[in-house]
Design an enzyme around this catalytic site. Structure first.
Site, short mmCIF file in Angstrom:
data_model
loop_
_atom_site.label_atom_id
_atom_site.label_comp_id
_atom_site.label_asym_id
_atom_site.label_seq_id
_atom_site.Cartn_x
_atom_site.Cartn_y
_atom_site.Cartn_z
N ARG A 1 0.75 -1.12 0.01
CA ARG A 1 -0.17 -0.19 0.05
C ARG A 1 0.73 1.23 -0.07
O ARG A 1 2.20 1.22 0.14
CB ARG A 1 -1.01 0.02 1.14
CG ARG A 1 -0.79 -0.57 2.42
CD ARG A 1 0.32 -0.06 3.42
NE ARG A 1 0.02 1.54 3.47
CZ ARG A 1 0.94 2.56 3.66
NH1 ARG A 1 2.20 2.01 3.78
NH2 ARG A 1 0.49 3.73 3.54
N GLY A 2 0.04 2.35 -0.13
CA GLY A 2 1.03 3.51 -0.55
C GLY A 2 1.13 3.81 -1.90
O GLY A 2 1.56 3.04 -2.58
N ALA A 3 0.81 5.12 -2.15
CA ALA A 3 0.87 5.28 -3.87
C ALA A 3 2.00 4.84 -4.72
O ALA A 3 1.94 4.01 -5.56
CB ALA A 3 0.34 6.84 -4.11
N ARG B 1 -7.42 -0.35 -6.87
CA ARG B 1 -7.77 0.92 -6.09
C ARG B 1 -7.78 1.93 -7.09
O ARG B 1 -6.83 2.21 -7.79
CB ARG B 1 -6.40 0.87 -4.96
CG ARG B 1 -6.55 -0.30 -4.04
CD ARG B 1 -5.60 -0.13 -2.98
NE ARG B 1 -6.12 0.93 -2.02
CZ ARG B 1 -5.51 1.37 -0.89
NH1 ARG B 1 -4.20 1.17 -0.82
NH2 ARG B 1 -6.44 2.05 -0.17
N GLN C 1 -2.56 2.68 9.97
CA GLN C 1 -1.00 2.84 8.99
C GLN C 1 -0.27 3.63 10.11
O GLN C 1 1.14 3.29 10.11
CB GLN C 1 -1.07 3.43 7.96
CG GLN C 1 -1.85 2.65 6.73
CD GLN C 1 -3.22 2.72 6.70
OE1 GLN C 1 -3.81 3.12 7.71
NE2 GLN C 1 -3.98 2.52 5.41
N ASP D 1 -2.02 10.75 -2.40
CA ASP D 1 -2.23 9.76 -3.44
C ASP D 1 -2.64 10.13 -4.63
O ASP D 1 -2.60 9.67 -5.77
CB ASP D 1 -3.63 8.89 -2.91
CG ASP D 1 -3.07 7.99 -1.66
OD1 ASP D 1 -3.15 8.49 -0.53
OD2 ASP D 1 -2.98 6.78 -1.94
N ASN E 1 -5.43 12.47 0.11
CA ASN E 1 -4.52 11.60 0.77
C ASN E 1 -5.56 10.70 1.92
O ASN E 1 -6.75 10.97 1.93
CB ASN E 1 -3.61 12.38 1.65
CG ASN E 1 -2.47 11.57 2.28
OD1 ASN E 1 -1.93 10.69 1.56
ND2 ASN E 1 -2.24 11.92 3.44
N LYS E 2 -4.73 10.04 2.71
CA LYS E 2 -5.68 9.18 3.66
C LYS E 2 -6.44 10.00 4.24
O LYS E 2 -6.37 10.95 4.99
CB LYS E 2 -4.55 8.37 4.57
CG LYS E 2 -4.92 7.43 5.82
CD LYS E 2 -5.79 6.35 5.20
CE LYS E 2 -5.30 5.53 4.24
NZ LYS E 2 -6.33 4.84 3.57
#
Ligand code: MRU
Length: 345
Positions: A44-46, A87, A194, A235, A245-246
């Site tokens: 995970r993470g862009a 995603r 996270q 993201d 973003n998150k």
């Protein structure tokens, strides 16, 4: 700590759902395993999902139909569609898949083995370029950080979320390497933690002082002047500088504004989407209700309760002090300045 590595035709993905309890590299031999790993946040993470998808394309090509070049290309394009569908928010995923497809189409040869090698070279390039970008971002970004600064970050934008070094945490690492003796507050980042599971762990591995707080402590923390600046990842960044973003990032940005604390976003240009005029057009992923109703396997809400679980939010550009990229630090007016740096590599 490597988020992934390519080993003799196998993509070894650090399974982030098992952290911090266990360091386990999941071997992916098939593109469908990579798609599953992206969907379930094992990776995970862009930038990390972009790099993983690039290797997923290689795995897809290795098992494609070799009867004709047309069938081979059809198969690889289908693999691209499957990977892209995992995603929707982080644009790095579609960016990496498209870059692999363009490389394939531009190769101008019909030799499958050579085409597969070209794809692998391109995936390696995406991987290496990401680390390189993060190091550059680190150098530009650390200049913004005063000595002894206390920094708040949200989610995990570290080595784990990239090919290596990290974006937001890369800037923090660079500041630490420059002798600035910074310290970090990591908020836990509900629902999937996270911040608690990954950022706190990653910083502790590097001996960077980190204090964990719950998400709802941010306002009080800032009111007590315990934070000098905020740095987060992204993201997707729209052409006008709005930042997805998150989930929770927007709230942190509003609080930072109220307390006159600089709010920085660190992201490579692979996260910038100039096709979208503003943040309203960014697709926001909505995830399963059980991420909110349970803490791991323990239920924390009544069975059957209605849930809304957007995985990201959009921070409007007016709340962003600067965007730190591998090409330099971008300040408002973002529309003009993002375009200018995109056109001038
Ligand atoms: O759902 P996740 O864990 O993939 O969300 C990750 C984030 O929001 C990160 O902040 C973002 O991708 C930047 S990572 C360098």
């Amino acid at each position: 700590m490597e988020s992934m590595r390519w080993e003799n035709g196998v993509l070894m993905l650090l399974d982030q759902t098992r952290l911090p309890g266990e360091v386990y590299y999941k071997p992916c031999r098939d593109y469908r395993e990579v798609a599953e790993a992206i969907k379930t946040l094992r990776v995970r993470g862009a930038p990390a999902i972009g790099a993983a998808a690039a290797y997923g394309m290689v795995l897809g090509a290795l098992s494609a139909n070799y009867e004709s070049i047309e069938k081979y290309l059809d198969d690889v394009e289908k693999v691209g569609r499957v990977l892209k569908s995992t995603r929707p928010t982080a644009v790095n995923l579609a960016w990496a898949v498209d870059r692999m497809l363009i490389t394939l189409r531009n190769a101008g040869i019909r030799d499958f083995k050579k085409l597969n090698n070209i794809l692998l070279e391109e995936a390696n390039k995406i991987y290496r370029e990401d680390i390189d970008s993060n190091r550059k971002m680190g150098q530009y970004g650390q200049e913004l950080i005063p000595k002894g600064a206390s920094i708040l970050t949200h989610c995990n934008a570290g080595a784990l979320a990239t090919a290596g070094y990290g974006t937001a945490l890369g800037v923090i690492r660079a500041a630490q390497e420059a002798g600035k003796e910074v310290s970090v507050y990591a908020d836990e980042t509900r629902p999937l933690l996270q911040g608690a599971r990954l950022t706190a762990w990653e910083l502790m591995q590097d001996n960077i002082p980190v204090t964990l707080i719950t998400d709802n402590m941010v306002g009080y923390l800032m009111s007590k002047r315990k934070v000098d600046l905020v740095i987060v990842g992204a993201d997707r960044i729209a052409a006008n500088g709005d930042v997805a973003n998150k989930i929770g990032t927007y709230g942190v940005a509003v609080l930072a504004k109220e307390h006159k604390i600089p709010f920085y976003v660190a992201a490579p240009f692979s996260t910038v989407d100039l096709d979208l005029p503003n943040g309203d057009a960014i697709p926001i992923e909505e995830r399963d209700a059980n991420e909110v109703t349970a803490f791991g396997s323990v239920m924390v809400a009544p069975e059957g309760v209605k849930v809304w679980n957007p995985a990201f939010d959009v921070t409007p550009n007016k709340l962003v002090t600067a965007i730190i990229t591998e090409k330099g630090v971008i300040k408002p007016e973002y529309k003009h300045n993002l375009r200018k740096l995109t056109d001038n590599p």
